[in-house]
Design a protein around this motif. Sequence first.
Motif: not given
Length: 402
Positions: A1-4
């Motif tokens: 999961m990429s940081v948003q």
Amino acid sequence: MSVQIAARMGRIKPSPSSAATDRLAQLRREGRDIVSLLVGEPDFDTPAHIRRAAIEAIEQGQTRYTQTSGTLELRQAVTEKLQRENGLGYAPGQVIVTVGAKHAIFNALAVTVEPGDEVIIPAPYWVSYPDMVLACEGEPVRVACPEADGFLLTPAALEAAITPRTRWLVLNSPSNPTGAAYSTVQLRGLADVLLRHPQVMVLTDDIYEHIRFDGEATPHIAAIEPALKDRTLVVNGVSKTYAMTGWRIGYAAGPAAIIAAMDMLQSQSTSCTTSVSQAAALAALRAPMDFLPDWVATYRARRDRAVALMNAMPGLRCTAPVGAFYLFIHCGGLIGRRTAEGTLLHTDLDVAMFFLESAGVAVIGGTSYGLSPYFRISIATGVEVIEEACRRLAAAIATLRD
Ligand SMILES: Cc1ncc(COP(=O)(O)O)c(C=O)c1O
């Protein structure tokens, strides 16, 4: 999961003063010799009786949560202060204690500003106001208050800025960065405009009220026009008057509905402020301010020295501020000139960068405060520091060419 990161963070930018302080620390780590005129806090120690009250609070076990809005005793002391010094009567239920005045302003905006609501901010302004409004999805309406008007909002400029979407007017007197303060007559003029626009609430940031060089008390708009009191939020704190910036105690007083909403937000976010700091703030508000005349005299002597030195430099001019501990200096005479390396000084940000790189003096460009071409210096620093900074600035300015 990429940081948003949430899109609303894209609406704000880092505080220019924090950014400048970070850059200063970096340059010093690299071994550069920099004189800083950035400090936005008193260089005095918190008075001994206040420090002792905090130590006693720890020893007596006042180390637990308090009510979210602060101890009843402290809120009571705030109401007494507002009555005694500002002529404003409040009940303790109309007061909330916050993590500094900054937190009070942020939470007040958070609980009242709908997306697209407008907040009138007289410019030059304290750097955080517009970004706080933006973070709350409101629209800052910056109203230029030129030096010819004493850097103060005029009734005509206020009238012209008000729309049906206007939610707040922010008033900061004496002001950061200019030190300008409204007189009773000037506040009366603004009050007359506000009486015609019942949708506009007034947020007064009174944090510098006691740092004045003219011996005058700082008048309050809600005391001058009591009809405005039901839509005024008074914000203040102990940071500047008592040299307690690190203790993080501010407060707001105003309409019970706003205070209740701020209380609810605070109960779900920070909870109460530090119990020990609350005990210290109580001691501050309850004891005489007999240390203050000496401090103000010291600021005043520095102000006079700094004004004289700045005005002696070609391309700079400034008037002596009435209060706070800053000078807002006009640098229009340097705009359009070139450094020895040939760099053109287009804006006051370029001037500030030139001062940093060529003179080793850290100041903040007026653009950050919403009015150009100026720069701000702090006088909450020793007179020898101010003198050294001015000696360096004069030498750097002498190297500029047309
Ligand atoms: C105009 C103004 N309001 C509020 C604050 C913040 O005060 P506090 O330390 O109580 O959060 C500052 C600090 O620089 C300020 O200049």
